[in-house]
Design an enzyme around this catalytic site. Structure first.
Site, short mmCIF file in Angstrom:
data_model
loop_
_atom_site.label_atom_id
_atom_site.label_comp_id
_atom_site.label_asym_id
_atom_site.label_seq_id
_atom_site.Cartn_x
_atom_site.Cartn_y
_atom_site.Cartn_z
N GLN B 88 0.69 -1.13 0.02
CA GLN B 88 0.03 0.06 0.01
C GLN B 88 0.87 1.05 0.07
O GLN B 88 0.36 2.44 -0.06
CB GLN B 88 -1.18 -0.07 1.42
CG GLN B 88 -2.02 -1.09 1.12
CD GLN B 88 -2.80 -1.46 2.48
OE1 GLN B 88 -2.93 -0.25 3.47
NE2 GLN B 88 -3.46 -2.37 2.51
N HIS B 153 -1.42 0.40 5.59
CA HIS B 153 -1.86 1.21 6.29
C HIS B 153 -1.30 2.61 6.55
O HIS B 153 -0.81 3.19 7.69
CB HIS B 153 -2.40 0.93 7.62
CG HIS B 153 -3.61 -0.09 7.55
ND1 HIS B 153 -4.33 -0.49 8.64
CD2 HIS B 153 -4.12 -0.85 6.42
CE1 HIS B 153 -5.14 -1.49 8.16
NE2 HIS B 153 -5.10 -1.62 6.91
N GLU B 247 -15.66 4.19 8.47
CA GLU B 247 -16.24 5.21 9.33
C GLU B 247 -16.11 6.81 8.73
O GLU B 247 -15.05 6.91 8.16
CB GLU B 247 -15.58 5.41 10.74
CG GLU B 247 -15.81 4.10 11.81
CD GLU B 247 -15.24 4.28 13.06
OE1 GLU B 247 -14.57 5.33 13.11
OE2 GLU B 247 -15.40 3.49 13.66
N TYR B 257 -10.82 8.24 18.73
CA TYR B 257 -12.23 7.55 17.77
C TYR B 257 -12.31 6.18 18.19
O TYR B 257 -12.87 5.46 17.10
CB TYR B 257 -11.96 8.21 16.32
CG TYR B 257 -12.33 9.55 16.38
CD1 TYR B 257 -13.57 9.94 16.24
CD2 TYR B 257 -11.46 10.65 16.84
CE1 TYR B 257 -14.08 11.32 16.56
CE2 TYR B 257 -11.95 11.79 16.87
CZ TYR B 257 -13.19 12.25 16.71
OH TYR B 257 -13.63 13.56 17.12
N TYR B 268 -15.52 -11.22 7.71
CA TYR B 268 -15.95 -11.65 6.49
C TYR B 268 -17.04 -12.60 6.51
O TYR B 268 -17.84 -12.50 5.60
CB TYR B 268 -14.75 -12.48 5.57
CG TYR B 268 -13.80 -11.18 4.99
CD1 TYR B 268 -14.31 -10.20 4.46
CD2 TYR B 268 -12.49 -11.52 5.37
CE1 TYR B 268 -13.13 -9.49 3.84
CE2 TYR B 268 -11.43 -10.47 4.79
CZ TYR B 268 -11.88 -9.55 4.01
OH TYR B 268 -10.93 -8.44 3.54
#
Lengths: 378, 378
Positions: B88, B153, B247, B257, B268
């Site tokens: 990523q 991430h 979210e 949060y 899943y």
């Protein structure tokens, strides 16, 4: 009349969750089991639970029955008012008095013929004392005005506020939709009365000229669902939009919810019905669905059976045969989940929370069912 | 390197909406047309519009290109920082300075190797002055701590607040998720800095012991979307949940949060990951999706191209290849619509509003596209 299918269930051995048909399903936060408590109800419309745990259930054709949680469907309760059973009209909602244990009052909404013999009809509310299987001292406490020739959009739900007011939700009678914007009639209104039918002095239009004093809010289309928020005590309603645009509203005293001058409704081919979703002086919906899910009734879930759903709104739906769960933070919707899809497989006409915390549904069908949704978590 | 497919478009005759491929679709309130402005972009990640109408677009492998609205894709801009292009990670978001016309600053977020030579990496932000096709005076203004060995991430979006603060949204680096709950690191944080990298004195943890002063809010998972509300000026963010539980948050200074101690995420197989959706001291999401729609970036739409969408949130999605339109009343979501389903047909990595009011998307693909969504109402 007795229903054969119901009779088959009405034996001591067929207690609920026994031989009754049960199916399970997963949801985001609970596994659920659907059990058919009773079937053979003819287009049941409203459910109200009595202190002993039995349910009172209306059938649209005009009968009111006591249904035990063992599946026993009682004989028709006698002395129920005559109804106009036609298209969307008939015997509609049922509610019991907050002090039922003391006074036995049962409230019924229904489409009522013109007592003067005209061709029109309107939504009315009557109450009677339920003694045994008979309604006594029956009196009409509200009569929608004017009587109007239509078979559509009667509303209606009956809910008591914590202060003891009775809210009655109504419809615009379809072809009289423009009336929803004027205050000289009950079309497309929510009204607030005392349980004896008298008008609260602090109603927003009480004492105003050219306005009917029962009116609480206006600019509605066909409000078939209503519930009181368990914390705020505020009235919440759910109404059908025009081929789309189902709305949740939190009707405030004297406010205009816009129908038919402002709507999010879109036509079947997805084209826009009205360019106007915002009109000054009208209140935006709290939440809305396009396309329509075909909303019927709604509850706030507060039971122990489904801990993860406490405080959520559950909105039952006809065409889409589901229940929409709205996860709230304060009044704000922060998530929507479709519940019971492919589990109920019939149009859902009413949803109520039982005294046991389970969720009860009736289905809008010639062979209508009373279904209990209970927790199947391991 | 130049892309052949892009070159084919880079002729004077192939201006946009000319020979470019365009497809139309209906939505609730507008008909839309999708036009592929350019293709052949390699996993484009971020879009920023320059004052002249050109777009700056990052490619994850580490290139930054100027793309004209005529489809011309420029050569790689030189002097872009080295990135760790892995999983990523890579060159991520791009933003231009609010005073770009005067100062030429361009901001880039990216996964940066450990300058000390270690195996770890982290999200960093650099800026440089865009002069011609070259970045000059390049400086690193933020460097996420600690450097950590993970390919996942990184966040990240770069947005300027009306006051001129720069918000940088970050990720929890996946295997370091617990760090999101402690303040001695940048994992799972939103940070707020000045454009030169200095720390605002009124940041919520500035001057506090055991806390990194750049932190604005914490308890996030992987915040890949951010935008400033056009009226309130507040930061809104969108983050992936764990296999569900995406979210929207409105991060307040110093607030927690909840990730990973409170989440709506489900696995899943639809089973619950955490029983806890509410933990004292953490803030509930403003809105959430289960299952995940795989959110990437979000905008508030304010243009004239789509009048009925003004004020709405548009959230782009990877896996579900759509844009979720959230109709707001104040901050409250009152409706969600899926836009562009079966129209884009690629994972959508970024969404921006162009200077012309059209909506621009880039797709997360080896043959990534820049797509313009314009109004096709009659």
């Amino acid at each position: 009349m007795f229903k054969p299918a119901a009779l088959a269930l009405a034996t001591a051995s067929l207690v609920f969750a026994g031989n009754a048909i049960a199916e399970t399903a997963q949801t985001e936060r609970h596994n659920v089991e659907a059990t058919t408590i009773a079937e053979g109800l003819s287009f049941p419309w409203g459910i109200a639970f009595l202190p002993n745990g039995d349910a009172l259930i209306t059938e649209k054709s005009g009968t009111l029955r006591r249904v035990g949680m063992n599946g026993v469907i009682g004989e028709a309760i006698t002395n129920v008012p005559d109804v106009v059973y036609k298209s969307q009209g008939g015997l509609l909602d049922v509610a019991i008095d907050p002090n039922f244990a003391d006074n036995n009052w049962v409230y019924l909404s229904y489409s009522e013929a013109d007592p003067a013999g005209g061709e029109g009809n309107s939504t009315a509310v009557a109450r009677g004392k339920l003694i045994g299987n008979n309604l006594q001292e029956v009196e009409v406490i509200f009569r929608g005005a004017p009587k109007y020739k239509s078979g559509a959009h009667f509303g209606s739900r009956l809910v008591f506020s914590p202060e003891g007011y009775l809210f009655v939700t109504l419809g615009d009678r379809y072809s009289a939709m423009d009336d929803a914007q004027t205050l000289d009639n009950h079309h497309g209104k929510v009204v607030r009365i005392w349980p004896d039918g008298s008008v609260p002095e602090d109603n927003p239009f009480a004492g105003k000229e050219d306005a009917l004093p029962e009116i609480w809010s206006y600019g509605h289309r066909n409000v078939q669902g209503a519930a009181i928020h368990p914390d705020s005590g505020a009235l919440w309603t759910v109404e059908h939009g025009p081929k789309g645009g189902d709305e949740i509203n939190i009707p405030k005293a004297g406010a205009n919810y816009g129908w038919p001058i402002a709507t999010y409704g879109v036509d079947y081919d997805n084209s826009i019905i009205s360019e106007k979703t915002h009109v000054e002086g009208t209140v935006q919906p709290h939440y809305y669905w396009v396309p329509s899910i075909a909303t019927s009734n709604m509850i706030f879930y507060t039971g122990d059976e489904f801990p993860a759903w406490q405080g959520d709104v559950l909105v039952a739906a006809l065409k889409t045969m589901k229940v929409a769960r709205l996860d709230l933070e304060g009044d704000r919707v922060m998530h929507e989940e479709d519940l019971f899809v492919d589990l109920v497989n019939q149009r859902i006409r009413d949803i109520e929370q039982g005294p046991d915390g389970a969720i009860y549904l009736v289905t809008d069908d010639r062979n209508g069912k009373l279904i209990r949704i209970s927790n199947a978590d391991e």
